[in-house]
Design a protein around this motif. Structure first.
Motif, PDB file in Angstrom:
ATOM      1  N   GLN A 186       0.838  -1.194   0.000  1.00  0.00           N
ATOM      2  CA  GLN A 186       0.000   0.000   0.000  1.00  0.00           C
ATOM      3  C   GLN A 186       0.877   1.249   0.000  1.00  0.00           C
ATOM      4  O   GLN A 186       1.769   1.405   0.835  1.00  0.00           O
ATOM      5  CB  GLN A 186      -0.917   0.020   1.226  1.00  0.00           C
ATOM      6  N   PHE A 187       0.605   2.151  -0.955  1.00  0.00           N
ATOM      7  CA  PHE A 187       1.293   3.432  -1.019  1.00  0.00           C
ATOM      8  C   PHE A 187       0.691   4.388   0.007  1.00  0.00           C
ATOM      9  O   PHE A 187      -0.443   4.207   0.451  1.00  0.00           O
ATOM     10  CB  PHE A 187       1.176   4.028  -2.428  1.00  0.00           C
ATOM     11  N   ALA A 188       1.437   5.428   0.360  1.00  0.00           N
ATOM     12  CA  ALA A 188       0.990   6.378   1.375  1.00  0.00           C
ATOM     13  C   ALA A 188      -0.323   7.068   0.994  1.00  0.00           C
ATOM     14  O   ALA A 188      -1.117   7.432   1.859  1.00  0.00           O
ATOM     15  CB  ALA A 188       2.077   7.426   1.628  1.00  0.00           C
ATOM     16  N   GLN A 189      -0.583   7.228  -0.302  1.00  0.00           N
ATOM     17  CA  GLN A 189      -1.801   7.909  -0.757  1.00  0.00           C
ATOM     18  C   GLN A 189      -3.057   7.044  -0.619  1.00  0.00           C
ATOM     19  O   GLN A 189      -4.163   7.524  -0.861  1.00  0.00           O
ATOM     20  CB  GLN A 189      -1.653   8.345  -2.228  1.00  0.00           C
ATOM     21  N   GLY A 190      -2.897   5.774  -0.275  1.00  0.00           N
ATOM     22  CA  GLY A 190      -4.055   4.896  -0.101  1.00  0.00           C
ATOM     23  C   GLY A 190      -4.233   3.862  -1.193  1.00  0.00           C
ATOM     24  O   GLY A 190      -4.984   2.909  -1.022  1.00  0.00           O
ATOM     25  N   PHE A 191      -3.566   4.060  -2.333  1.00  0.00           N
ATOM     26  CA  PHE A 191      -3.649   3.057  -3.401  1.00  0.00           C
ATOM     27  C   PHE A 191      -2.754   1.875  -3.066  1.00  0.00           C
ATOM     28  O   PHE A 191      -1.749   2.020  -2.373  1.00  0.00           O
ATOM     29  CB  PHE A 191      -3.213   3.659  -4.743  1.00  0.00           C
ATOM     30  N   GLY A 192      -3.120   0.692  -3.578  1.00  0.00           N
ATOM     31  CA  GLY A 192      -2.290  -0.470  -3.328  1.00  0.00           C
ATOM     32  C   GLY A 192      -2.537  -1.569  -4.337  1.00  0.00           C
ATOM     33  O   GLY A 192      -3.469  -1.502  -5.155  1.00  0.00           O
ATOM     34  N   VAL A 193      -1.680  -2.592  -4.276  1.00  0.00           N
ATOM     35  CA  VAL A 193      -1.808  -3.773  -5.121  1.00  0.00           C
ATOM     36  C   VAL A 193      -1.730  -5.002  -4.212  1.00  0.00           C
ATOM     37  O   VAL A 193      -1.081  -4.962  -3.167  1.00  0.00           O
ATOM     38  CB  VAL A 193      -0.700  -3.845  -6.200  1.00  0.00           C
ATOM     39  N   ASN A 194      -2.413  -6.058  -4.616  1.00  0.00           N
ATOM     40  CA  ASN A 194      -2.351  -7.273  -3.799  1.00  0.00           C
ATOM     41  C   ASN A 194      -2.549  -8.525  -4.647  1.00  0.00           C
ATOM     42  O   ASN A 194      -3.076  -8.469  -5.750  1.00  0.00           O
ATOM     43  CB  ASN A 194      -3.378  -7.223  -2.664  1.00  0.00           C
ATOM     44  N   GLY A 195      -2.080  -9.637  -4.097  1.00  0.00           N
ATOM     45  CA  GLY A 195      -2.283 -10.947  -4.695  1.00  0.00           C
ATOM     46  C   GLY A 195      -2.683 -11.931  -3.607  1.00  0.00           C
ATOM     47  O   GLY A 195      -2.212 -11.818  -2.468  1.00  0.00           O
ATOM     48  N   ARG A 196      -3.563 -12.849  -3.944  1.00  0.00           N
ATOM     49  CA  ARG A 196      -4.070 -13.798  -2.944  1.00  0.00           C
ATOM     50  C   ARG A 196      -4.397 -15.120  -3.629  1.00  0.00           C
ATOM     51  O   ARG A 196      -4.814 -15.139  -4.782  1.00  0.00           O
ATOM     52  CB  ARG A 196      -5.338 -13.213  -2.305  1.00  0.00           C
ATOM     53  N   TYR A 197      -4.208 -16.217  -2.911  1.00  0.00           N
ATOM     54  CA  TYR A 197      -4.678 -17.518  -3.395  1.00  0.00           C
ATOM     55  C   TYR A 197      -5.691 -18.054  -2.399  1.00  0.00           C
ATOM     56  O   TYR A 197      -5.429 -18.099  -1.190  1.00  0.00           O
ATOM     57  CB  TYR A 197      -3.537 -18.528  -3.556  1.00  0.00           C
ATOM     58  N   ASN A 198      -6.861 -18.438  -2.906  1.00  0.00           N
ATOM     59  CA  ASN A 198      -7.912 -19.020  -2.075  1.00  0.00           C
ATOM     60  C   ASN A 198      -7.950 -20.532  -2.291  1.00  0.00           C
ATOM     61  O   ASN A 198      -8.248 -21.004  -3.389  1.00  0.00           O
ATOM     62  CB  ASN A 198      -9.277 -18.402  -2.406  1.00  0.00           C
ATOM     63  N   PHE A 199      -7.616 -21.276  -1.226  1.00  0.00           N
ATOM     64  CA  PHE A 199      -7.644 -22.741  -1.251  1.00  0.00           C
ATOM     65  C   PHE A 199      -9.053 -23.201  -0.911  1.00  0.00           C
ATOM     66  O   PHE A 199      -9.522 -22.961   0.204  1.00  0.00           O
ATOM     67  CB  PHE A 199      -6.698 -23.314  -0.187  1.00  0.00           C
ATOM     68  N   GLY A 200      -9.719 -23.866  -1.838  1.00  0.00           N
ATOM     69  CA  GLY A 200     -11.050 -24.379  -1.553  1.00  0.00           C
ATOM     70  C   GLY A 200     -11.014 -25.496  -0.517  1.00  0.00           C
ATOM     71  O   GLY A 200     -10.201 -26.411  -0.622  1.00  0.00           O
TER      72      GLY A 200
END
Length: 194
Positions: A152-166
């Motif tokens: 997350q950047f200081a301005q509030g924008f961000g990027v993310n990655g996630r894996y959901n295991f069923g």
């Protein structure tokens, strides 16, 4: 005993009052698949996810983030017959409610993990210009566990990655072993910045 209970209530009220809550929105792409022993020919399928979240700070580096997301999932498969290849898609739409436990660093990086409850909104099998509703054949509730990272950047924008295991078996009946497996990559915005 009453004094101890009152002290506990006061401490809980002060802790809650000091907790900072932020709100945000997020959107991204899903790389979804159906996994498990009986998912031999399943191939990844592109989908989307979008929704909103609240982020509750319980300590300087630890946060809890409940979310509500619309997510398109499923898988595709290909079969060859008489020299032609036919593609079939299983299109699943869920309303997902993950609750992520996050660890944030001062530099902006974070790691997260937590459970997710999914409510099946629609399920269709499509192929050769035809569409069949299969919602009644699948469980209406899906449980999974998410693992992810982000920045997350200081301005509030961000990027993310996630894996959901069923964790849940998809078929409503029978002993077929099929579960959701979803990679999510996306962007988010937290109102009010860091």
């Amino acid at each position: 005993m009453k004094k101890a209970f009152l002290v506990f209530l006061c401490a809980a009220a002060i802790g809650t009052a000091k907790a900072q809550v932020q709100f945000g929105v997020k959107a991204g792409a899903n790389i979804a698949n159906i996994v498990g022993e009986d998912a031999e020919d399943a191939k990844m399928k592109i989908g989307v996810n979008a929704g909103a979240f609240a982020r509750l700070s319980i300590a300087e580096s630890f946060k809890i983030q409940p979310e509500i997301l619309f997510s398109t999932q499923g898988a595709k498969s290909e079969e060859s017959f008489a020299g032609e290849t036919f593609e079939t898609k299983m299109n699943l739409s869920y309303i997902n409610v993950p609750v992520m436990f996050q660890y944030h660093t001062a530099s902006g990086f974070f790691a997260e993990t937590g459970p997710q409850l999914g409510i099946l909104a629609s399920a269709k099998m499509k192929g050769e210009g035809e569409s069949v509703d299969i919602k009644e054949d699948l469980k209406s509730i899906d449980f999974s566990w998410g693992l992810g990272v982000g920045y997350q950047f200081a301005q509030g924008f961000g990027v993310n990655g996630r894996y959901n295991f069923g964790l849940s078996n998809l078929p409503d009946e029978g002993d077929g072993k099929l579960r959701n497996g979803v990679i999510q990559v996306g962007v988010f915005y937290v109102f009010g910045g860091k």
